[in-house]
Write an enzyme that holds these catalytic residues in place. Structure first.
Site, PDB file in Angstrom:
ATOM      1  N   LYS A 172       7.221  -6.710   1.455  1.00  0.00           N
ATOM      2  CA  LYS A 172       6.706  -7.537   0.094  1.00  0.00           C
ATOM      3  C   LYS A 172       8.043  -8.167  -0.293  1.00  0.00           C
ATOM      4  CE  LYS A 172       2.448  -5.142  -1.386  1.00  0.00           C
ATOM      5  NZ  LYS A 172       1.472  -6.180  -0.874  1.00  0.00           N
ATOM      6  N   CYS A 206      -7.359  -5.701  -2.942  1.00  0.00           N
ATOM      7  CA  CYS A 206      -7.395  -4.405  -2.737  1.00  0.00           C
ATOM      8  C   CYS A 206      -7.165  -3.791  -3.930  1.00  0.00           C
ATOM      9  CB  CYS A 206      -6.327  -3.699  -1.786  1.00  0.00           C
ATOM     10  SG  CYS A 206      -6.286  -4.463  -0.088  1.00  0.00           S
ATOM     11  N   HIS A 213      -3.839  -0.605  -7.590  1.00  0.00           N
ATOM     12  CA  HIS A 213      -3.990  -0.840  -6.199  1.00  0.00           C
ATOM     13  C   HIS A 213      -5.087   0.226  -5.548  1.00  0.00           C
ATOM     14  CE1 HIS A 213      -3.288  -1.375  -1.775  1.00  0.00           C
ATOM     15  NE2 HIS A 213      -2.919  -2.585  -1.919  1.00  0.00           N
ATOM     16  N   ASP A 227       3.776   3.624  -8.672  1.00  0.00           N
ATOM     17  CA  ASP A 227       3.330   2.468  -7.616  1.00  0.00           C
ATOM     18  C   ASP A 227       4.500   1.149  -7.893  1.00  0.00           C
ATOM     19  OD1 ASP A 227       2.712   0.748  -5.654  1.00  0.00           O
ATOM     20  OD2 ASP A 227       0.532   0.622  -6.223  1.00  0.00           O
ATOM     21  N   GLN A 241       4.732  -3.950  -6.241  1.00  0.00           N
ATOM     22  CA  GLN A 241       5.128  -5.051  -6.634  1.00  0.00           C
ATOM     23  C   GLN A 241       5.966  -5.242  -7.640  1.00  0.00           C
ATOM     24  OE1 GLN A 241       3.321  -8.149  -5.189  1.00  0.00           O
ATOM     25  NE2 GLN A 241       1.886  -6.646  -5.439  1.00  0.00           N
TER      26      GLN A 241
END
Lengths: 404, 150
Positions: free
Chosen positions: A221, A358, A118, A195, A198
């Site tokens: 999210k 993104c 991302h 990261d 997700q």
């Protein structure tokens, strides 16, 4: 399959929009009533500032706020003092680059990232590299677009100081072999920033087992309020870092020409924090834990398999991540710009994302301007998949007439 | 699917498949402006040649969705041969059309009237107007490359 009939009832937005097929949870999830009610409870019952007041209500608000830190810590198998509340995953990843990166990256050092990132996992490091005359190194993706241990080994050197990689890709849905990568990176004493924006909504994360140095994700999210994120950091690392924002609440003693800071995590939470959001976030985690992260993952995989089987029967489309193991499908109608196709889905009340998500590096890698992305979560069911597949069919047929 | 057909009128699809005046030319008599919308990837360059007060040629190139590309093609035909004042008026008229308002001069908008349905699709307004924005800027003397942020 999860009991989606009863789960759907917990999400007021689905009751207020009975015809909505929401397949954009990878962008932002819907919020259950327990989260919304908790925000209301805070404002109506103890809506005052935290960490400052010497009166009962402020203690109540502070207790509720700090309780979420404990809940998040337990959710990740971390300690409460290793949890920093931020404005989102983006802000958490920027904090690490601006503080840890600025202090520890020197000329000639290498930072490993990937084209699956991302923008917020790669752009902060682009800036550090420019300032420090360091080097950004990309893990070559395999033919499917995955980060593999084998390819990671090819770019890991004694110059590697930081590894900033995604746990789950927001476009391809692939799960990176992050545990093995962390183990290898630690052999050369590199620091690993994961990261997990997700990943956290969909997979059970154990930071101790992963041995991650830093890990970041967003509340919105994973059923939580918007505007809030979490940075996990090993306490020794966190506490060695300088704050990047200075002012209210993060200081100990302030004198005319110098000040002292609180210990982590408080030194990174300058100003009045996102009080209602933090307080309500624990309700999101309770909700996820009640259903079970493993059950959520299995549920999404079942929906995914169902959807992939349906897509296989449709001519004139390209699916970019056929082997994906989480609930994300990236695809295009052949020859048709994703924004043209998206309008058809919109007409059918199917909410999905169209564009580069993104993550322009991976759409460039795929050789397309963007993709259509459908993403599943715990409130989606087989009917949603059916509506989705019918819309894809309809779109493919509609654009077939264009003869492009 | 009625409203989808309101958006993707035959004229639009036809211009998307067979764009007119596509491809840029070299020469100091041509001025060009490239507009990019980084959020969706639409990327259009409009080139014009004026002779006195008349826009003699309108050329375009770039990539984007069907609405964006066909809009550039239709515009190139509609504007060719108009005076600068007329062209400026048509740019305003096109904006009115896209906003769902009545344009002053429907006849001169000609095939551009096919974009009337866009007003029902707010998400697509920026696609339809990108090349017209570039033309509008060229008409007041701007050139170069710009990103549009919406």
């Amino acid at each position: 399959m999860l009991d989606t009939k009863s789960i759907k009832k917990d999400f007021p937005i689905l009751i207020n929009n009975p015809n909505l097929t929401y397949l954009d949870s990878a962008a932002s999830s819907l919020k259950p009533a327990c989260v919304i009610n908790k925000i209301k409870e805070y404002y109506e019952e103890y809506g005052v500032n935290v960490h400052r007041g010497v009166y009962g209500l402020s203690y109540k608000a502070t207790d509720e706020y700090e309780e979420t830190r404990e809940v998040v810590a337990k959710f990740l198998n971390a300690k409460a003092e290793e949890i920093v509340f931020t404005k989102g995953a983006t802000s958490a990843l920027n904090l690490v680059a601006a503080s840890y990166g600025m202090a520890n990256i020197n000329e000639g050092d290498e930072i490993i990232v990937s084209e699956l990132e991302h923008h917020s996992s790669v752009m902060p490091w682009q800036e550090i590299v420019k300032i420090k005359k360091a080097k950004l190194v990309f893990v070559p993706l395999d033919s499917e677009g995955r980060i593999t241990v084998e390819n990671f080994k090819k770019v890991l050197t004694s110059k590697t100081k930081v590894v900033a990689l995604t746990y789950v890709s927001n476009v391809m849905g692939y799960v990176s072999p992050i545990k093995e990568i962390i183990e290898l990176a630690h052999v050369v004493n590199a620091t690993v920033i994961v990261d997990a924006a997700q990943a956290a909504p969909h997979l059970k994360i154990d930071v101790k087992e992963l041995n991650a140095d830093f890990l970041a994700f967003s509340a919105h999210k994973m059923l939580g309020p918007s505007g809030l994120g979490v940075l996990y950091g090993k306490y020794k690392l966190l506490n060695s870092m300088n704050p990047i924002e200075f002012g209210g609440d993060m200081n100990d003693y302030v004198e005319k020409y110098d000040s002292t800071f609180k210990d982590a995590p408080y030194k990174f939470e300058a100003g009045t924090p996102l009080i209602s959001e933090v307080i309500a976030f624990k309700e999101a985690i309770y909700y996820l834990e009640k259903i079970g992260m493993d059950n959520i993952h299995t549920h999404e995989q079942k929906l995914m398999n169902l959807a992939m089987a349906g897509l296989k029967e449709i001519d004139g489309i390209t699916v970019y991540n056929k082997t994906c193991e989480t609930g994300v499908i990236s695809f295009n109608i052949n020859g048709i710009h994703p924004h043209d196709a998206a309008t058809i889905f919109d007409q059918n009340n199917v909410a999905l994302r169209a564009g580069h998500h993104c993550a322009q590096l991976i759409t460039s890698w795929l050789g397309c301007v963007g993709t259509l992305r459908a993403s599943f979560y715990l409130y989606n069911d087989a009917h949603d998949v059916e509506v989705f597949i019918n819309s894809v069919k309809q779109a493919a047929e509609y654009f077939k007439e264009w003869n492009i | 699917m009625n409203s989808i057909n309101d958006l993707y009128r035959q004229v639009i699809v036809e211009h998307y498949k067979n764009p007119r005046n596509k491809g840029l030319k070299e020469g100091s008599e041509y001025r060009r402006l490239r507009l990019k919308n980084p959020s969706c990837g639409d990327d259009v360059t409009i080139q014009i040649k004026t002779n006195g007060n008349v826009v003699e040629e309108v050329l375009h190139d770039g990539s984007g969705c069907s609405i964006c590309c066909s809009s550039a093609s239709v515009m190139s035909e509609v504007i060719k041969g108009k005076t600068i004042e007329e062209a400026e008026g048509l740019v305003e008229d096109f904006y009115s059309l896209i906003k769902g308002e009545e344009p002053r001069d429907e006849e001169s908008l000609d095939e551009a009237m096919a974009f009337v349905g866009v007003s029902q699709f707010p998400a697509r307004v920026k696609c339809a107007t990108l090349s017209w924005k570039a033309l509008g800027a060229l008409l007041i003397g701007e050139e170069g490359v710009k990103d549009i942020h919406e």
